[in-house]
Design an enzyme around this catalytic site. Structure first.
Site: not given
Length: 205
Positions: A80, A82, A132
């Site tokens: 992910t 962020n 995320e």
């Protein structure tokens, strides 16, 4: 035509002001139709919360990619990108926590399908709310310090904890497959071409 509400950090607000093209609209009842069906038997307050959320889609946000918890790739196999806390706090308080889907790009590059987690990740008992983004593309490199832009198109499911890591991974994989299907629909696919994704993010003067 009603203009979509846009929630952005300072850099993204500056870029959006210079857009010459209108933001495409989406068919909101389709944005999370399956999710709404699952909520027909829930309390009135929950249904109202979902309706308020739908009225704010699509949402656009942008900001620098920062280091997260390091769990996406290592534990989940689902990397992910962020956002910093400033971007997280720029989202409306009425936006429910949970899983979303939409479009994203990095440093004005190609726009990819994505799924998004907004919340505290109860499986991990996070202390800070996070946003995320998992893009459905293999970058094969670190993205820290680059600019991530997202368009949140629809809501998939509420945030919840899971009995095991395997159950969490299975839920995310299901989110990804559902996102792929929704984003192929014409009214959602056109948001991929929003001019926001090609605007340069410059600090406001």
């Amino acid at each position: 035509m009603e203009r979509a509400i846009v929630i952005l950090d300072k850099l993204a607000r500056s870029a959006l002001r210079s857009q010459s093209k209108p933001i495409p609209q989406i068919n909101r009842p389709l944005a999370c139709g399956n999710h709404l069906k699952r909520h027909r038997s829930t309390s009135g307050s929950e249904s109202k919360e979902i309706r308020e959320m739908l009225s704010q889609l699509p949402l656009f946000a942008g900001g620098e990619i920062v280091r997260g918890f390091g769990r996406g790739s290592k534990e989940l196999g689902i990397p992910t990108a962020n956002f910093p806390l400033e971007v997280v706090k720029s989202l409306p308080e009425s936006l429910p926590t949970g899983a979303y889907y939409g479009w994203a790009n990095v440093d004005n590059g190609p726009v990819h399908k994505m799924v998004l987690s907004v919340g505290w990740n109860p499986f991990y008992s996070n202390k800070e709310k996070s946003v995320e983004t998992h893009m459905l593309h293999d970058f094969n490199c670190d993205l820290y310090g680059q600019i991530l832009k997202i368009c949140i198109v629809g809501y998939l499911r509420p945030e919840r904890s899971f009995d095991s890591l395997e159950s969490l991974i299975a839920a995310i994989r299901a989110d990804i497959e559902q996102a792929k299907e929704f984003l192929d629909e014409q009214d959602k696919a056109k948001l991929k071409d929003a001019s926001f994704f090609t605007e340069k993010l410059c600090p406001p003067k």
